[in-house]
Write an enzyme that holds these catalytic residues in place. Structure first.
Site, short mmCIF file in Angstrom:
data_model
loop_
_atom_site.label_atom_id
_atom_site.label_comp_id
_atom_site.label_asym_id
_atom_site.label_seq_id
_atom_site.Cartn_x
_atom_site.Cartn_y
_atom_site.Cartn_z
N ILE A 246 0.87 -1.20 0.00
CA ILE A 246 0.00 0.00 0.00
C ILE A 246 0.90 1.23 0.00
CG2 ILE A 246 -1.92 1.19 1.17
CD1 ILE A 246 -1.67 -1.27 3.21
N HIS A 247 0.69 2.11 -0.92
CA HIS A 247 1.47 3.36 -0.86
C HIS A 247 0.79 4.54 -1.55
CE1 HIS A 247 2.47 2.33 -4.98
NE2 HIS A 247 2.98 3.53 -5.14
N ARG A 248 -0.31 4.31 -2.26
CA ARG A 248 -0.91 5.40 -3.02
C ARG A 248 -1.56 6.44 -2.10
NH1 ARG A 248 0.16 5.48 -7.69
NH2 ARG A 248 0.83 3.40 -8.19
#
Ligand code: UDP
Length: 360
Positions: free
Chosen positions: A210-212
């Site tokens: 997860i990074h957005r």
């Protein structure tokens, strides 16, 4: 120097760009007709987000390292514009090459275009049709400023045609991440230790990333994802290399994982080992969606939409927007599923195609 030698200035700065640059730099060198000057903006800068990729993928050390990172989009992009301009002015390359959809892509294309240096964009034409995403803004502008648009997929070509780009500017080359996957498959296959260290067995865990910003910077979506991954981990171990931004936002929101096995960002080879042996991948990453497909692992995309629409059409990927319930079920239901056989990302020779076009 060879009389016909061309100077190409490549501008990168973020993790996915290092992976894309590796096969292209190699292919450019193989032409014997290009002097590539590598400019690293510094957007991702530490050992785990930058150095490890240069080492593992055999990318030459950057010729220029601008050391720009942190701050908001304005501060970061502004600093890049300011520092890239004198570098390109002095270098006067025949062409600037930018990749993907980050602030480094936007800044590189903008500075070059204003100096009348032709720009080529690798991964052109991708669209989420969601202008709330910073990536969408970056890629739309980069495409506008580029005279050579290297498109990975049929969908990307259709998008560019619909936006009115002249067909002569668009090049169907395939996806350079597939080249990288093929080139490094053998080296990565020896990386089983990554799994043993985590106490998971091949085929018996979920891999998540997860990074957005749309997920990390929205406390409701972030809490929803954390809860869903924790729920999955009750029945299937979940491994999550934690992006620094996600780590920071979780701490700020008072969120923590209990069952999910987090680890610092891993290098490309360990990531490939983790991806290729997973039972399912849950991600909001663009690159990881494609890599799941390369290794024939079902993927659940934790977003409202995807640029890689062909993977959803083929059945390898499904969207699970992290709003409301059903996320954990979507991830667990994907285990064991397969999609249709297809080759939407070219034949693994995209980098060579790009290099060939650039020297023509
Ligand atoms: N990746 C990696 N280590 C990690 C997470 C991702 O090497 O801990 C790689 C992944 O295999 C893929 C690329 O980084 O090649 C994707 O980058 P990211 O998810 O940061 O960006 P996006 O693809 O969404 O632009």
């Amino acid at each position: 120097m060879h009389a016909l030698m061309k100077t190409v200035a490549t501008i990168v700065g973020a993790r996915p760009q290092f992976i894309k640059v590796a096969p292209v730099s190699r292919a450019l060198a193989e032409t014997g007709q290009v002097r590539e000057v590598l400019i690293h903006t510094g957007q991702h800068f530490d050992a785990g987000m930058s150095d490890v990729f240069f080492q593992e993928l055999g990318i030459a050390a950057p010729d220029h390292h601008l050391g720009i990172h942190g701050g908001g989009h304005g501060a970061m992009t502004g600093a890049m514009l300011q520092q890239l301009e004198p570098v390109l002015e002095e270098l006067r390359p025949d062409r600037v090459l930018v990749y993907g959809d980050t602030n480094s892509t936007l800044a590189g294309a903008l500075v070059a275009a204003k100096l009348h240096i032709p720009v080529a964009h690798v991964e052109a034409g991708l669209r989420s049709f969601n202008r709330a995403m910073p990536e969408e803004i970056n890629r739309i502008v980069a495409d506008q400023l580029s005279d050579m648009l290297f498109a990975s997929t049929d969908a990307a070509i259709r998008n560019l045609e619909k936006e009115g780009f002249e067909p002569g500017r668009i090049f169907r080359v395939g996806d350079v991440m597939y080249d990288a996957a093929l080139q490094f498959a053998e080296t990565a296959s020896g990386r089983a230790a990554a799994l043993a260290d985590l106490g998971v067995e091949p085929g018996k865990y979920a891999l998540a990333t997860i990074h957005r910003a749309e997920n990390t910077d929205d406390p409701v979506r972030l809490a929803n994802i954390v809860a869903a991954l924790e729920a999955v981990a009750e029945t299937l171990p979940v491994v999550l290399p934690l992006h620094p931004r996600t780590d920071a936002r979780m701490k700020a929101a008072g969120l923590a994982f209990a069952r999910v096995r987090t680890l610092p960002p891993v290098g490309y080879l360990d990531m490939v080992a983790l991806e290729s042996r997973a039972a399912v991948i849950a991600t909001d990453s663009g690159g990881v969606q494609k890599e799941a497909f390369f290794y024939h692992v079902p993927c659940v995309t934790l977003r409202d939409e995807t640029e890689w629409v062909e993977l959803v059409e083929l059945g390898w990927n499904r969207l699970a927007p992290p709003v409301g319930g059903g996320l954990a079920e979507a991830i667990l239901n994907a285990v064991g599923s397969k999609g249709a056989d297809a080759q939407p990302y070219g034949d693994g020779r995209s980098a060579r195609a790009i290099a060939g076009i650039l020297v023509r």
